[in-house]
Write an enzyme that holds these catalytic residues in place. Structure first.
Site, PDB file in Angstrom:
ATOM      1  N   ASP A 348      -3.992  -4.582  -7.720  1.00  0.00           N
ATOM      2  CA  ASP A 348      -3.699  -5.925  -7.174  1.00  0.00           C
ATOM      3  C   ASP A 348      -2.287  -6.217  -7.354  1.00  0.00           C
ATOM      4  O   ASP A 348      -1.397  -5.464  -8.017  1.00  0.00           O
ATOM      5  CB  ASP A 348      -4.589  -7.113  -8.235  1.00  0.00           C
ATOM      6  CG  ASP A 348      -4.129  -7.069  -9.676  1.00  0.00           C
ATOM      7  OD1 ASP A 348      -4.128  -5.726 -10.399  1.00  0.00           O
ATOM      8  OD2 ASP A 348      -3.944  -8.023 -10.079  1.00  0.00           O
ATOM      9  N   GLU A 349      -1.843  -7.074  -6.669  1.00  0.00           N
ATOM     10  CA  GLU A 349      -0.739  -7.823  -6.661  1.00  0.00           C
ATOM     11  C   GLU A 349       0.599  -6.841  -6.930  1.00  0.00           C
ATOM     12  O   GLU A 349       1.639  -6.890  -7.792  1.00  0.00           O
ATOM     13  CB  GLU A 349      -0.416  -8.799  -7.935  1.00  0.00           C
ATOM     14  CG  GLU A 349      -1.487 -10.109  -7.799  1.00  0.00           C
ATOM     15  CD  GLU A 349      -1.366 -10.928  -8.781  1.00  0.00           C
ATOM     16  OE1 GLU A 349      -1.845 -12.184  -8.719  1.00  0.00           O
ATOM     17  OE2 GLU A 349      -1.311 -10.458  -9.964  1.00  0.00           O
ATOM     18  N   SER A 350       0.472  -5.733  -5.916  1.00  0.00           N
ATOM     19  CA  SER A 350       1.568  -4.930  -5.852  1.00  0.00           C
ATOM     20  C   SER A 350       2.427  -5.211  -4.613  1.00  0.00           C
ATOM     21  O   SER A 350       2.303  -4.792  -3.697  1.00  0.00           O
ATOM     22  CB  SER A 350       0.777  -3.342  -5.844  1.00  0.00           C
ATOM     23  OG  SER A 350       1.932  -2.518  -5.863  1.00  0.00           O
TER      24      SER A 350
END
Length: 780
Positions: A348-350
């Site tokens: 996530d959230e990369s």
């Protein structure tokens, strides 16, 4: 986080020592049960207090009493012997005796655990029957047998959970017949130990409570930008450097688990039939790893462990082969520690910023025929999937792993709402539904103005309980892809173990029932009743669960002629209060209507559970004031003027030692200088603003201090200034009033003050909405 702020958070949620009240409640319950058993009637309090609610249950008249002579009939299987041993620990500690285990079932006076092929009951279904002869639990697996024993524990008096001998207790179990099995196979709790670390004993404590409520999955989030928490032998810098961060106040924060400690937790969980899923974040949330191994980034560093929350742009480089060798080595060490079939890779959230500018990553995109950086993330995840498949592991990831194409064997955790889970299920993938609106336990469960600081959001116990993991779009055949749900515990603002529990409980117990009980058998009102004895059990486990605080007035109220204070709480609990400065107890006044004041007063008020356990106390000062006169002054500039100094200032008093002040004028054009200045600073700003009419006004702000008319009105000194929690009222006459603002651009508890907007809000007493005092409303 600074020491003062930590102490303040602990004080806000500090558990109330209610041993006498807990015992009083238990005595009352036991007396009712004993009397009911003596008369042959049905003891409502006990039989209806099972959580999660069984899916089939018939209550009967009478009770069976467990004695030291009661036989404990257990098949000769190691797992069942171990499960029975845990039950005997409860009896030994609380009752002072352990049941004698045997394989021969007597005619009467027994607790018998029997392996039986229960058709269509799966691996977790069981039958439990209690009559005059004893307790019989039938199950087709050891796990199911353990759940039957867990139900039996809840049918016993709450003192069975006591860690010390409970005197004068009759260990009675009401006659009942139960056929039960869970709705979902995945009933879990996620725990982020990276932002804030917790010791092994704390985790064991949570596993004990999870087992009591038949939860079966512990999702252990072990790596992050803010800390690497698992020892990897081949790469010692992961913990030597990556487990320690320098906080905004200059102190160091750290901690990690050795591989022996990991094994200890996994074994402890396995004894309680809880599967442990490790999470090793990739390709994003990887800054702590890059501190020791910067060559695996796109830029080469150097890096520091992130000491603020939020999303970090530096991630693993997808263009370098060394990155994948490194991650494969880590997986090779982690896999043997966790025997369960699932392995979580985050995903996530990369951010793609570094990849967009990285020659190696762009070369990879071209060589692999990828469309863009989103497909590069899919490539990254699918390479890791192959590594996990070689270890016979199933990959789990947050719903961002859908980007660019989902890995063939992946299971998706849908956290950004339900859309990701719906899409994954329609593609034929299993999903675990974890949408923030219902299952994020770091959210507020009460008014942010009275609760300890949190990341945001608002999820009440009722909302968590009401969640259905199967969206309408997945009904029918697609519903089989929904494995279940879990409560997610992100720890950015959980500064102490007590705060962890304050956020987790009782919402995680509501989610335990969501995962187990069929929709048609659930009732929130009934759940609340069944929770009463469960709170007593939590007391015996020393769990610092949330009790809704009285809400309504600000902590500092002002009035001219008369003040009325009205209180509510999120579960309509009884509230008690005092006006003499004493702490309210069971004998205090009961709040039943708004309180009216014509003179100064101090109100201390708290909520009370039916067990007698109380919430922390709220203290509200009520002050009679005359209108503060306006001042006569001519101003020629818009905004504020003052002085600022460079340096780390955690408390307002730190400004007393400043010798090198610089002057500053703050208006719209140079607001960034003071509000988003990247280096730590402290500033004292002054000016004037206009009050439109006479009245009592309430102010809120995240500035460190706000003075109006020379009076310190709002004081956030030393706190995490995520949300204003120190609102205050003052009586002001129409006209111009002087204002002073003290602003420390620091980082307390991972939240930089510069992330706040340059805002002071106010409203007239009685109004619903606040108005912002904008910079153009100030003058000097």
């Amino acid at each position: 986080m600074g020491t003062t702020a930590v102490e303040k958070e602990i004080q806000t949620i500090k558990s109330i020592s209610m041993t006498s009240l807990k015992n009083m409640f238990s005595v009352v319950v036991l007396a009712a049960i004993f009397a009911a058993c003596q008369t042959g009637s049905r003891p409502e309090q006990t039989e209806m207090a099972i959580v999660p609610q069984p899916n089939e249950m018939t209550t009967l008249d009478g009770c069976f009493t467990v004695h030291s002579t009661t036989a404990f009939v257990v098949p000769d299987l190691p797992e069942l012997k171990s499960a029975a041993g845990l039950i005997n620990e409860r009896f030994q500690q609380a009752a002072g005796f352990a049941l004698e285990m045997t394989s021969e079932k007597p005619a009467k006076n027994f607790v018998a655990l029997e392996l039986d092929d229960l058709a269509d009951f799966g691996e977790e279904g069981y039958e439990l029957a209690v009559d005059e002869n004893g307790v019989t639990i039938k199950a087709s697996t050891a796990r199911a047998g353990f759940y039957g024993l867990a139900t039996m524990l809840q049918l016993l008096p709450p003192q069975i959970e006591s860690q010390t001998l409970a005197a004068n207790v009759d260990w009675v179990i009401p006659f009942v017949q139960i056929r039960d099995q869970p709705r979902f196979p995945w009933r879990g709790m996620h725990l982020d130990v990276c932002r804030h670390f917790v010791p092994v004993e704390f985790i064991k404590k949570q596993l004990d409570v999870m087992a009591l409520f038949k939860m079966n999955t512990f999702h252990w989030h072990l790596t992050e930008d803010q800390g690497w928490r698992i020892d990897i032998k081949k790469y010692p810098k992961l913990t030597e450097l990556g487990s320690i961060r320098t906080e905004g106040d200059g102190s160091e924060y750290g901690g990690y688990y050795t591989q022996d400690e990991i094994k200890e937790v996994v074994a402890y969980a396995a004894e309680r039939f809880i599967n442990v899923v490790p999470e090793i974040e990739l390709p994003g949330h990887s800054l702590a790893a890059l501190v020791g191994y910067p060559h695996l980034s796109c830029t080469g560093g150097p890096f520091q462990v992130r000491n603020v929350w939020g999303v970090e742009p530096d991630v693993y480089c997808a263009g370098k082969e060394e990155t994948f060798h490194f991650l494969e080595d880590i997986i090779n060490e982690v896999v043997p520690l966790f025997p369960y079939e699932y392995f979580h890779i985050g995903g996530d959230e990369s951010p793609k910023d570094r990849w967009e500018e990285c020659a190696d990553c762009q070369k990879r995109i071209k060589a692999e025929g990828l469309k863009d950086e989103h497909e590069l993330q899919s490539y990254f995840v699918q390479r890791i999937e192959k590594v996990l498949l070689a270890h016979d592991k199933k990959m789990v990831g947050w719903d961002e792993i859908l980007e660019g194409g989902l890995a063939p064997s992946a299971t998706v955790m849908s956290w950004r709402g339900e859309a990701g889970g719906i899409e994954a299920a329609k593609q034929g993938h299993d999903v675990v539904m974890t949408p923030g609106n219902w299952v994020y336990l770091d959210h507020y469960q009460g008014d942010s103005k009275v609760e300890p600081v949190a990341i945001g959001g608002y999820t009440t116990l009722e909302e968590s309980y009401g969640y259905d993991p199967v969206p309408a779009d997945l009904e029918g055949e697609l519903a089989k892809h929904v494995l279940g749900t879990q409560g997610n515990v992100w720890s950015e603002y959980l500064y102490t173990p007590e705060l962890f529990e304050y956020r987790i409980y009782p919402r995680i117990i509501a989610l335990a029932e969501v995962g187990w009980t069929q929709k048609e058998n659930k009732s929130y009102e009934d759940f609340l009743k069944r929770m009463d004895p469960q709170f007593v059990r939590l007391d015996f486990h020393d769990i610092n669960y949330h009790i809704p605080l009285p809400e309504g007035p600000a902590n500092h109220m002002a009035f001219i002629d008369e003040a009325k204070l009205a209180f509510t709480n999120t579960r309509s609990l009884k509230m008690v209060y005092t006006l003499d400065g004493s702490e309210p107890d069971q004998n205090a006044l009961v709040y039943d209507s708004p309180l009216t004041f014509t003179e100064n007063a101090t109100v201390k008020i708290r909520s009370v559970l039916s067990t007698g356990t109380m919430s922390p106390v709220r203290t509200i000062t009520v002050e009679k004031q005359e209108l503060l006169p306006a001042v006569s002054v001519e101003t020629s500039h818009t905004g504020l003027q003052g002085k600022y100094a460079e340096g780390v200032f955690i408390k307002v008093a730190d400004l007393d030692s400043v010798e090198d002040w610089k002057t500053i004028q703050v208006n719209e054009k140079n607001l960034r200088t003071i509000n988003n200045y990247q280096e730590p600073t402290g500033a004292i700003l002054e000016g004037y603003f206009e009050i439109p009419e006479d009245g009592v006004y309430e102010f809120q702000t995240n500035f460190d201090q706000l003075f109006v008319g020379g009076r310190l009105l709002v004081n956030n000194d030393g706190e995490v200034k995520r949300y204003s929690r120190n609102n205050a009222q003052i009586a002001l006459a129409q006209g111009t009033h002087p204002v002073k603002i003290i602003y420390l651009n620091n980082n307390i508890g991972g939240f930089p003050q510069s992330w706040n907007h340059f805002i002071v809000d106010y409203k007239k007493a009685g109004d619903e909405k606040f108005s912002q005092i904008k910079l153009e409303n100030y003058s000097y």
